[in-house]
Design an enzyme around this catalytic site. Sequence first.
Site, short mmCIF file in Angstrom:
data_model
loop_
_atom_site.label_atom_id
_atom_site.label_comp_id
_atom_site.label_asym_id
_atom_site.label_seq_id
_atom_site.Cartn_x
_atom_site.Cartn_y
_atom_site.Cartn_z
N HIS A 1 0.81 -1.23 0.00
CA HIS A 1 0.00 0.00 0.00
C HIS A 1 0.85 1.28 0.00
O HIS A 1 0.63 2.15 -0.84
CB HIS A 1 -0.95 0.00 1.20
CG HIS A 1 -2.12 -0.90 1.06
ND1 HIS A 1 -3.42 -0.45 0.91
CD2 HIS A 1 -2.20 -2.26 1.02
CE1 HIS A 1 -4.24 -1.48 0.80
NE2 HIS A 1 -3.53 -2.59 0.87
N ASP B 1 -5.06 6.59 1.09
CA ASP B 1 -5.40 5.24 0.69
C ASP B 1 -6.91 5.10 0.87
O ASP B 1 -7.47 5.51 1.88
CB ASP B 1 -4.66 4.24 1.60
CG ASP B 1 -4.77 2.80 1.11
OD1 ASP B 1 -5.91 2.32 0.97
OD2 ASP B 1 -3.73 2.16 0.91
#
Length: 448
Positions: free
Chosen positions: A18, A114
């Site tokens: 991520h 994110d």
Amino acid sequence: MATISSHIAVMTFPFSSHPSALLNLVRRLAASAPTVRFSFLSTAKSNQDIFSGQQYDNIRPYDVSDGLPEGFIFAGNVHEPVEAFMNVIPGNFKAGMQEAEAEAGVKVGCLLTDAFLAFGGEMAEAMGVPWIAFWIGGPCSLSVHLHTDPIRSTVGDIGTAHKAEQTLKFIPGMSKIQICDLPEGIVDHLEMPIAHALHVMGLKLPEATAVVLNSYEEIDLAIITDLKTKLKKVLSVGPSILALSSPPKPDESGCLPWLDKHKVASVAYISFGTILVAPPSELAALAEAIEASRVPYLWSLPDHSRRHLPQGFLERTSIRGLIVSWAPQLQVLAHTSVSIHITHSGWNSVLESISYAVPMICRPFFADNMLNCRMVEDVWEIGVRVEDGILTKSGTMKAIQLLLSDDKGKELKENIMLLQESAVKAVESNGSSAKNFEILEDIIGFYG
């Protein structure tokens, strides 16, 4: 750096790939907006891993609390650090953002997070700034999370017999996806914190100013078209590896010189990412299949897992095999000698295989792996899933022989080359991803 014209806070989910995926996006934006300050908020370990000696003029890393007790020692339970982190959000990010604002002397004018951090929407609303969410996976997995409630409702109406094989034909572009392909937390394990967070994310994303994907529109046109009806703005700007020029990572294990010694399209590259390790029995079965198939192989395998390989395997295959603890995957996949990628089918690995036209053998494990695997095998037809989804000697040998066969192997190669061609066109100046990135730049420039 020049005078700061505007300030964007970047908030990461500091696990797996991520942070690095989000940093790649920020690097592209920072290069085109040199007067914009990007404050990159992540845990100390995550920042150390992805910045490691790298410095950027207008990107500043800031450490936020990981929620772990002092002196914590990781014992193998991957859920433990994730749950500890989830317990301290969003307070840790608010503290990090205050530090970043104090140092920059400029208030944050936009949140880039994110997508998993759905609290970004509420925080942005309270601040009176826009929220841009970045989805690290592919369009298929994003669609599943946006359709969680309809999926749960439909599954509840299906009888127990053959439920797992039922398809999601009621969702555009998902007619080949089966219920058994769904990630945990959609129709089972609903009590998991991650499941709750992803459900909330699916409900919140329609409020985002834009949702950005490391993908390209042509790969899943029906799904993208549907997503555009549910989100304010959907911007596919990838594949990032084709759009972003990065210096090659050091090949400390000598993978590339080793590959140079092999024939074109002859080597099987094996990697299950940086987090996953196959069960010992499957590692042994994979080794047995590789040895029996007599295919040259390059295997990225953690040192501690080598003890699970069959006795004498390394010695018997040393002439045509190389096992390393880490491989520069992009350079490996780009090498002309590599013909097969044996993978867990995580989105980054799938997209990288497409970008370099390497057909896949998939052994999916968790999260979006099963969805991506289904797309690889049944929708794009650029690879195969190992028999029963588990690495066995016979099943893996069958998959290897299939990909190396003249007929099926050639068909898969031709299909993935077509996808590669469309990916390259997408990032070119007039391509769909390039145009979407310009829209993202305009949003950043206007709000940042």
